[in-house]
Structure formats: C-alpha cells, structure tokens
Design an enzyme around this catalytic site. Sequence first.
Site, PDB file in Angstrom:
ATOM      1  N   SER A 189       0.941  -1.418   0.087  1.00  0.00           N
ATOM      2  CA  SER A 189      -0.148  -0.116   0.017  1.00  0.00           C
ATOM      3  C   SER A 189       0.950   1.115  -0.150  1.00  0.00           C
ATOM      4  CB  SER A 189      -0.941   0.061   1.353  1.00  0.00           C
ATOM      5  OG  SER A 189      -1.627   1.184   1.248  1.00  0.00           O
ATOM      6  N   CYS A 190       0.436   2.352  -0.875  1.00  0.00           N
ATOM      7  CA  CYS A 190       1.415   3.574  -0.780  1.00  0.00           C
ATOM      8  C   CYS A 190       0.439   4.784  -0.818  1.00  0.00           C
ATOM      9  CB  CYS A 190       2.127   3.737  -1.806  1.00  0.00           C
ATOM     10  SG  CYS A 190       1.385   3.457  -3.441  1.00  0.00           S
ATOM     11  N   PRO A 191       0.850   5.917  -0.573  1.00  0.00           N
ATOM     12  CA  PRO A 191       0.255   7.075  -0.135  1.00  0.00           C
ATOM     13  C   PRO A 191      -1.117   7.277  -1.229  1.00  0.00           C
ATOM     14  CG  PRO A 191       2.455   7.704   0.330  1.00  0.00           C
ATOM     15  CD  PRO A 191       2.270   6.125  -0.183  1.00  0.00           C
ATOM     16  N   GLY A 217      -1.666   5.384  -3.892  1.00  0.00           N
ATOM     17  CA  GLY A 217      -2.086   4.164  -4.313  1.00  0.00           C
ATOM     18  C   GLY A 217      -1.990   4.014  -5.910  1.00  0.00           C
ATOM     19  N   THR A 250       2.267   0.886  -4.998  1.00  0.00           N
ATOM     20  CA  THR A 250       1.512  -0.346  -4.409  1.00  0.00           C
ATOM     21  C   THR A 250       1.717  -1.578  -5.557  1.00  0.00           C
ATOM     22  OG1 THR A 250      -0.110   1.115  -3.605  1.00  0.00           O
ATOM     23  CG2 THR A 250      -1.006  -1.168  -4.031  1.00  0.00           C
TER      24      THR A 250
END
Lengths: 147, 454
Positions: free
Chosen positions: B8-10, B12, B16
């Site tokens: 998951s990343c900020p 997305g 990700t």
Amino acid sequence: MEIKDILKPSLMILDLKANNKASVVEELIKPLVVEGIVKEEKVFLKVVMDREEQSTTGIGMGIAIPHGKSSMVTTPSIVFGKSKTGIEYEALDGKPSHIFFLIAVPEDSKEEHLKVLSQLSRKLMNSEIRAKLLNATTAEDVINSFD
Amino acid sequence: MKLVAVTSCPTGIAHTYMAAEALESVARKKGINIKVETQGSIGVENQLTEGDIEDAHVVIIAAGTNISKERFSEKTVLEIPITEAIKDPEGIIEKAINLEPKIKKLNKEAEEINKKEISVSTGPYKHLMTGVSFMLPLVVAGGLIIALSFIFGIDAFQQEGTLAAALMQIGGGAAFTLMVPVLAGYIAYSIAERPGLAPGLIGGMLATVIGAGFLGGIIAGFVAGYTVSYLNKVIKLPKAMEGLKPVLILPLLSTLTVGLLMTYVIGLPLKSIMDGLTSWLQRLSGTNAMLFGGILGSMMAFDMGGPINKAAYTFAIGLGSSNIFQPQAVVMAAGMTPPLGLALATVLFKKKFTKDEIETGKAAWIMGMSFITEGVIPFAVADPLRVVPSIVMGSAVTGALSMMFDVTLRAPHGGVFILPIPNAVGNLGGYLISIIIGTIITALLVGFFKKKAV
C-alpha cells in the site's frame, strides 16, 4: 483498455532538456497543459512535488514515475519522457534516472483507468520492458515496448 | 512454504503495484508461493482470506501508509517501507523465509470460533464493542491504581501530598475521568472514523460532567458518530474549500449538535436514569441482590463471549465508572466458571469425553483462570444442549454468591492473576468460594447430563 490506449505520441518527450528533479517534473507537465488535460499547472505541480516529499518516486533501475491525483486533471493521462544524459532524481539506487512516466489522475477516476495504471506500474518491474524503453527512439518504439 | 504480503502507498497509483510485482516475481524465481494483496487507488485487490493468512509462514507488510494489522495478530509480521520492496525484493523474501513463524497460542478451535463471531459483528454492536475495547485499558489501569492507593489505608488518599493521594489522582482523577469520554469517542470513531472522535470525546466528557455516566456516554457516542457521518454526506463544498470540512466544519457542527443535545435534551433524563440505577444497585440486598447476580452471571455464560456476554460485561464496567464495583466481580467470576467447570468435568468424568476433549480440558484450566470464557466453546459446540444449560447454571450460582458475599472488583480483567494485587478485590475469600462453588456445580451438571463418549 490497454496500456497502449493511454500512451499518446502528443504526450511524449523523447529528449528531455531538464537537468534536475524540479525542472524535469515541470517539463513533463507542459504537454498536459498544452493538451488541456491539466487545468492549473502550478497546482498540479505542487501535488506531484508533495508526493515526492513523502517518498521519492525514483524507483531506481533508471526509472522514475512522478504522479499526482488532483481535481485539476480532466482525464487520466501518462506523459512519457526520456533523458539521454540521465537526471539526478533521488532514486532509490542513487543512480540517475533516464525514463520518466508522469502519471496524472483526476480525483474521481474510473476503475478501468486505474487498472491500466496499475498494469503499467507492474510492467515496469520487468527488466526486458525496461531495456526496450531505454532503447526506444520513436513514439512507436515506446508503445511497442509494452507488447 | 507460503508467504503473504500486503502492499500500500500514499496515492495508491504506482508503488503499491510495483512492490507487489517485485515480490511476486522474486518469489516465482525462488519457487515460493506468495499471495500479495494490493491496497491501492482501485481499492483492495487479491484480498487475503483467513485461510491464506492462517497458512502463511510470515506476513510481509510493505506500506507507506497505515494499514490495519489486526488480521495478523497471530502471525509474525515483517514490516518494511514500500520502497524497500521495490529496491530489494530478494533481500526481503530471504528475510521473511528466515523469520520464525508464531506458534498459535492456547486453544486453536476456540479462538477461531471467537474470531468468526467478531468478524460477523457489524452495525451498532460493533461500534459499541470498539468503544468498550478502547475504554477497557483505562478501567483496568485506573481501577488497579486506585486499589494500590488503599494499601496505605482506605482514607489515606485524603492526605494531600502523600503517595496514596498521588495514586488516587492518577487512577481516579485521570484514568476514571477519561473512561466515559474514551468510550463515547471511540464509538463515534467506529461509526464515522477520524472526524467522529472529537465530538464523541466531547459528548462523553459532557456525560461525565453532567453525571449521565456510561449510559450518557454510549448515547453521546452514537449521536456524535451518526451526526458526523450524516453531515459528511449532506454537506457539499466547492473543491477549493473541501479541506475545511474535516478540520473545521464537521467538528464544529457535530460538536455543537452533540453538546447542545447532551446539555439541554438528553443529559438530564439520562442522569436521572443513571442515578436511579445506581441507588437501586446500592440498595440491592439479600434475595434481590442474588437474583441480580444470577441473571448477570447467566448472561456471561449464555453465549460464551457473544453479544449477550458482552452486553453484561459492558453493563458491569459501565457501572464501575460510577464507582459500583459488585457487578464487575460478578461478570469476571461468571466468565471464569464455564471453562473451569468443563476442565474439572474432564478430570472427574473421563469416560464422558473424547481424548481430544480431555486435552482441550487442560487448556480450559488456563483459559478459565485467565477469564477467557471462550475456552468453553469447543465443548459447547460439540454438545450444546447439555453443556450450555450447565454452564449457565454454574455461572448464575457464582454470580448470585458473589453478590451475596458483597464482593467488589476494581478491574474486571486478568482472571486469577489480578487477585493478589492488594485491595483489587473486596472480600477475596468470598470471591474464591463463589468461583469454586460455581466451577463444581458446572462440572457436576455436565457430568450428570452428558452421555458416555463413543
């Protein structure tokens, strides 16, 4: 919808002039402004740079994928950029970046667009595709790299 | 060997998926089975099932954002920045393989059933339980610290400047004052997420100040949560001003709504209900007290950790916040006797249990002593019609006895392990007798009803 459908020759810069992080992002945003895809250049630039602040999108292996989600974007788009000399982009492996994909996404994107972007991200982890991109000299080469 | 991962990343959009791809391709190369759940802009894809997590050697979490780790509480988790997964997937997979997996604790079956029950609980019940679970540490810490101040004598805290006074200030002044606000705050948080917290806390604080106690807190929490989620839906702002919504508009309007409602409309009626309840419980004696204890006790056993059990438990700790400590003693004792009773039955009536059940009985001793009512579930599932009535009777007797002996308990948690803490229990002898008699009655009834095991 496939990756090819979202890569447009009008959104490609095969010879980037910029020589640092901030200016390359600016250069990549320009075609989006010309095409009317990004409404407020300054606002979108800030969105992208804020994302960079959180953690760099220079993923190493010569590739960087600056991206931003903003209401200033009308359609999900990708700008492809290539730098012969390489640009210092705070990459994870510390090496200069040659290939750039600037991803611009509206606040309320359709799922199919997002799916294509996730496919693109996945493909960039493939070393063959990266090699093809590094050797691409025309818009067609870039598009064919994803075959 | 099987691994599972979550990426998951900020925003997305990119990391990700790149991290997922990197981990998958390295695993493929090494011939390791991996399943990667992506939490990106598209939402959750390739979601890990309970079975996936269960079978996994280790869980890898590669995230640039906060992701909930509750699902993985039983697992060894390797947490790394998402960029690491892109930069060095090989190293991470290598590290994950070499980590020791967590061994499942206690009784597997019981925990699984318990987990299923939690996962199906939704709606108001889930929100209430979220609030209760956040409040519980305050109850336990506060209650035990107050008990410690009594070591110096029951009125020692009235002497200013003493350690006893300081302990009372920590436990009673701070921890207990926060209980109802935290309960209300996290009920609202469960309903409306972050914007719900402020109006919930404030509503709960008002309930405390007015004297509306935990009933007021529960209502304040629900009003706050639903108000925020309603306002969030109906208020539409121009894009440029949208940032103001979560920090200014929602907290201001919802706090006003909850605050004014608490002050002028629902606060006073709730206070009188609470006062009525408190004085009724204080005057309870003899048969009525035993009846009350019996009902509360049987609720604890009836569904073994389910909604009725939790309702009785919530009621008891809610009253603890109003300084009535008998119900807390009832619920803990009555929650301990079902597994203890079955454990005793497996020893007394060996022929009526299967080999597996006798093994489970050993774990049930520990679970019973730790006040984990769910320890009885494997037995109840196998033979509900005979086991459930037995444990309900046993718990009812324990509850009634605990009330009869006027036992008080300042922190309804920890089972036998909190009993040695000085002053945690009022009338310790009576308490032990209540628990032992309940355990014996449960065991005898089970032995009487149950048929021979085949």
